[in-house]
Design an enzyme around this catalytic site. Sequence first.
Site, mmCIF file in Angstrom:
data_model
loop_
_atom_site.group_PDB
_atom_site.id
_atom_site.type_symbol
_atom_site.label_atom_id
_atom_site.label_comp_id
_atom_site.label_asym_id
_atom_site.label_seq_id
_atom_site.Cartn_x
_atom_site.Cartn_y
_atom_site.Cartn_z
ATOM 1 N N HIS A 133 0.831 -1.207 0.000
ATOM 2 C CA HIS A 133 0.000 0.000 0.000
ATOM 3 C C HIS A 133 0.864 1.254 0.000
ATOM 4 O O HIS A 133 1.924 1.284 0.625
ATOM 5 C CB HIS A 133 -0.952 -0.002 1.203
ATOM 6 C CG HIS A 133 -2.093 -0.932 1.008
ATOM 7 N ND1 HIS A 133 -3.327 -0.507 0.580
ATOM 8 C CD2 HIS A 133 -2.174 -2.265 1.138
ATOM 9 C CE1 HIS A 133 -4.116 -1.554 0.460
ATOM 10 N NE2 HIS A 133 -3.437 -2.631 0.790
ATOM 11 N N PRO A 134 0.394 2.298 -0.678
ATOM 12 C CA PRO A 134 1.150 3.555 -0.713
ATOM 13 C C PRO A 134 0.924 4.367 0.564
ATOM 14 O O PRO A 134 -0.049 4.145 1.293
ATOM 15 C CB PRO A 134 0.527 4.282 -1.910
ATOM 16 C CG PRO A 134 -0.902 3.826 -1.888
ATOM 17 C CD PRO A 134 -0.835 2.367 -1.468
ATOM 18 N N SER B 241 -6.386 3.561 -5.952
ATOM 19 C CA SER B 241 -5.888 4.333 -4.809
ATOM 20 C C SER B 241 -6.072 5.827 -5.011
ATOM 21 O O SER B 241 -6.413 6.555 -4.073
ATOM 22 C CB SER B 241 -4.411 4.030 -4.550
ATOM 23 O OG SER B 241 -4.274 2.786 -3.921
ATOM 24 N N GLU C 41 -9.675 6.698 -4.343
ATOM 25 C CA GLU C 41 -9.966 6.567 -2.912
ATOM 26 C C GLU C 41 -9.370 7.714 -2.100
ATOM 27 O O GLU C 41 -10.030 8.282 -1.222
ATOM 28 C CB GLU C 41 -9.464 5.214 -2.404
ATOM 29 C CG GLU C 41 -10.235 4.047 -2.993
ATOM 30 C CD GLU C 41 -9.506 2.714 -2.989
ATOM 31 O OE1 GLU C 41 -10.114 1.713 -3.417
ATOM 32 O OE2 GLU C 41 -8.328 2.657 -2.582
ATOM 33 N N GLN C 42 -8.119 8.067 -2.385
ATOM 34 C CA GLN C 42 -7.472 9.143 -1.635
ATOM 35 C C GLN C 42 -8.102 10.501 -1.951
ATOM 36 O O GLN C 42 -8.295 11.333 -1.054
ATOM 37 C CB GLN C 42 -5.959 9.160 -1.881
ATOM 38 C CG GLN C 42 -5.268 7.970 -1.228
ATOM 39 C CD GLN C 42 -3.770 8.163 -1.092
ATOM 40 O OE1 GLN C 42 -3.276 9.274 -0.955
ATOM 41 N NE2 GLN C 42 -3.037 7.051 -1.111
ATOM 42 N N PHE D 97 0.742 2.935 6.893
ATOM 43 C CA PHE D 97 -0.575 3.007 7.529
ATOM 44 C C PHE D 97 -1.628 2.689 6.481
ATOM 45 O O PHE D 97 -1.629 3.265 5.395
ATOM 46 C CB PHE D 97 -0.789 4.420 8.079
ATOM 47 C CG PHE D 97 -2.139 4.639 8.692
ATOM 48 C CD1 PHE D 97 -2.406 4.178 9.972
ATOM 49 C CD2 PHE D 97 -3.129 5.303 7.996
ATOM 50 C CE1 PHE D 97 -3.653 4.386 10.552
ATOM 51 C CE2 PHE D 97 -4.370 5.516 8.561
ATOM 52 C CZ PHE D 97 -4.637 5.054 9.844
ATOM 53 N N VAL D 98 -2.524 1.751 6.797
ATOM 54 C CA VAL D 98 -3.588 1.375 5.863
ATOM 55 C C VAL D 98 -4.927 1.616 6.535
ATOM 56 O O VAL D 98 -5.176 1.149 7.660
ATOM 57 C CB VAL D 98 -3.474 -0.112 5.430
ATOM 58 C CG1 VAL D 98 -4.630 -0.495 4.513
ATOM 59 C CG2 VAL D 98 -2.138 -0.369 4.742
ATOM 60 N N ILE D 99 -5.773 2.356 5.841
ATOM 61 C CA ILE D 99 -7.142 2.604 6.280
ATOM 62 C C ILE D 99 -7.991 2.711 5.021
ATOM 63 O O ILE D 99 -7.508 3.137 3.969
ATOM 64 C CB ILE D 99 -7.235 3.896 7.127
ATOM 65 C CG1 ILE D 99 -8.592 3.987 7.825
ATOM 66 C CG2 ILE D 99 -6.926 5.124 6.304
ATOM 67 C CD1 ILE D 99 -8.658 5.057 8.909
#
Length: 173
Positions: free
Chosen positions: A67-68, A84, A87-88, A119-121
């Site tokens: 994940h970035p 991504s 989503e971001q 960190f993944v959320i």
Amino acid sequence: MDIRAVNDLSFEEFVNIFGNLVEKCPIVAATVWSQRPFGSFTALEKAINDFIDHLPQSGKEGLLRCHPDLAGRDLQRGTLTQESRVEQVAAGLDALGSEEASRMERLNDEYKQRFGFPFVICARMNDKATILHQMTERCQNEPALETLRGIEEVKKISSLRLHSIILVDTPRL
């Protein structure tokens, strides 16, 4: 696409379509393909989650490392995966003020230093304020707990991505 169409996909087609359900981890789709035919959306989602759940600790950490950083260099450079990026942006991470951006960068660095993965959320289920709050809170977690939390977030992300591709619970004929 309905579940019948999913079941009719060749291996290559399946991996091309579902290869980024888990960020940059086409091995998930490649492995799950062999479990066809799926009776429903729920059965496909369960197969994905079962694959993730049965990974050893090192495999789970590997998924998280794919994940970035949130609001990181990839977002600024335009090099995120399409999923991504969407989503971001939806969480407002492309519109941080300079103070928020500095805080996000510091928390990303602190988190990776502590846990060894980003960190993944599930950004689509949160906004930038909640994400910043969660980053601060979760930096205090024990590593084993944080790996579990991260994997649960990966499953949320995967589920939303899957929902964007497949009509839900269409019975197989």
